[in-house]
Design a protein around this motif. Structure first.
Motif, PDB file in Angstrom:
ATOM      1  N   THR A 199     -96.159  36.627 -10.135  1.00 58.10           N
ATOM      2  CA  THR A 199     -96.703  35.545  -8.949  1.00 58.10           C
ATOM      3  C   THR A 199     -96.606  36.303  -7.763  1.00 58.10           C
ATOM      4  N   GLU A 200     -96.095  37.276  -7.998  1.00 58.94           N
ATOM      5  CA  GLU A 200     -95.823  38.604  -6.400  1.00 58.94           C
ATOM      6  C   GLU A 200     -95.172  39.616  -6.171  1.00 58.94           C
ATOM      7  N   ILE A 201     -95.352  40.131  -5.697  1.00 63.35           N
ATOM      8  CA  ILE A 201     -94.804  41.968  -6.299  1.00 63.35           C
ATOM      9  C   ILE A 201     -94.724  42.600  -4.817  1.00 63.35           C
ATOM     10  N   THR A 202     -93.936  43.281  -4.266  1.00 63.47           N
ATOM     11  CA  THR A 202     -93.591  43.651  -3.433  1.00 63.47           C
ATOM     12  C   THR A 202     -93.452  45.581  -3.134  1.00 63.47           C
ATOM     13  N   ILE A 203     -94.628  45.972  -3.353  1.00 66.76           N
ATOM     14  CA  ILE A 203     -94.146  47.801  -3.467  1.00 66.76           C
ATOM     15  C   ILE A 203     -93.598  48.274  -2.267  1.00 66.76           C
ATOM     16  N   PRO A 204     -92.854  48.808  -3.013  1.00 66.04           N
ATOM     17  CA  PRO A 204     -92.011  49.697  -1.691  1.00 66.04           C
ATOM     18  C   PRO A 204     -92.406  50.408  -0.486  1.00 66.04           C
ATOM     19  N   ASP A 205     -92.119  50.654   0.223  1.00 70.05           N
ATOM     20  CA  ASP A 205     -93.143  51.655   1.480  1.00 70.05           C
ATOM     21  C   ASP A 205     -92.811  53.362   1.297  1.00 70.05           C
TER      22      ASP A 205
END
Length: 337
Positions: free
Chosen positions: A174-180
């Protein structure tokens, strides 16, 4: 005459009594059928009936501890639950498969005394949640492809790239955060993640592969970082819930690709798209780029951009501003666009 009248009245009374009794039976039968249909038959047996002779036991009281949602418990599987090999280039272990049945797993930082540098759990039908350890530098090609029950994954800051098809068809994600620190997102990396509603792309990303987010039909908005210099063909094709998007000044083309012999455009099938900003840096717009973007009403194309065939096919309510002129289906019968 009186005898006949009395006889008639007696018969009439008997008939009425008989019909009344039959009527009661029919009503009872009908009531039972309705109870069966509505699932109410247990209510009739709570106090016992002559037919069954059964007295229903009282319902057990609900246990509040079982009703409350239990916290998710992650487990760290043993090395024997994985298939893995040593990669001399990466300088560590690369996990290729998980054979356990746990739903929430924490990937170990080391296996056999070697650091874990890569992870792959392709085509797994048990995992719902994954935590990756610090030290992993890339999520490889098709690493989690077809993990249809995966809903959440934690990606550490050490990751710098996401490979082709890395999360392809993770249909419950449903959601995902891609690292910097990630600089590239591979082709079809998140394609057909149909439950994906939100994704954060960091400013560190400079390239996004073809079909990277294609068919993410629940994705409503996305911000493309200013450092992205290129994204591949059909990158957002089929994102039918996407409502608006801004293309950064660093992008020079909206490419199309051939899929099974058919040209597929960058935003083809984005039927909810109402607003898009195309910068002056864009010099080419591929075929079918905005095909069937039926909610799009106004778009301005840079004067020096080359527009390929059928870029706006199916956009019947759209007005295109290009080289100082406005074009739409009403004033342009030839539909050059």
């Amino acid at each position: 005459m009186k005898k006949k009248l009395v006889k008639f009245l007696v018969c009439l009374c008997l008939a009425a009594i008989t019909m009344g009794g039959c009527g009661d039976d029919r009503e009872t039968s009908s009531g039972r059928e309705e109870n069966d249909i509505l699932g109410l038959e247990s209510a009739a047996t709570e106090t016992g009936t002559a037919d069954s002779g059964i007295i229903a036991e009282p319902e057990a009281e609900a246990d509040p501890e079982t009703e409350a949602e239990l916290p998710l418990e992650y487990v760290e599987p043993a090395a024997t639950d994985f298939e893995y090999n040593y990669d001399a280039v990466l300088g560590g272990v690369v996990i290729t498969k998980y054979n356990g049945e746990a739903e929430a797993i924490r990937i170990p930082a080391e296996i056999d005394g070697e650091p874990v540098k890569g992870v792959g759990c392709k085509d797994n039908s048990s995992i719902t949640h994954i935590e990756l350890p610090d030290g992993i530098t890339s999520i490889g090609e098709q690493a989690f492809a077809y993990c249809s029950y995966l809903t959440e994954i934690t990606i550490p800051d050490s990751v710098t790239s996401i490979g082709d098809g890395a999360f392809f068809r993770c249909s419950r994600l449903t959601e995902i955060t891609i690292p910097d620190n990630v600089t590239s997102i591979g082709a079809a990396a998140f394609a057909e993640c149909r439950s994906l509603t939100e994704i954060t792309i960091p400013d560190s990303v400079t390239s996004i592969g073809k079909r990277a987010f294609a068919e993410c039909s629940s994705l409503m908005e996305i911000t493309i970082p200013d450092n992205v210099t290129s994204f591949g063909g059909a990158v957002f094709a089929g994102c039918s819930s996407l409502t608006e998007i801004t293309i950064p000044d660093s992008v020079t083309s909206l490419e199309s690709i051939m899929i099974t012999g058919i040209v597929t455009g960058a935003f083809q099938g984005c039927s909810s798209l109402t607003e898009i900003t195309i910068p002056d840096s864009v010099t080419s717009i591929g075929g079918n780029a905005f095909k069937d973007c039926s909610s799009l009403r106004n778009i301005t194309i840079p004067d020096n951009a080359k527009i390929e065939a059928n870029a706006f096919e199916g956009c019947n309510g759209l007005t295109v501003t290009y080289q100082g002129q406005e074009y739409n289906y009403a004033n342009d019968p030839n539909h050059w666009w």
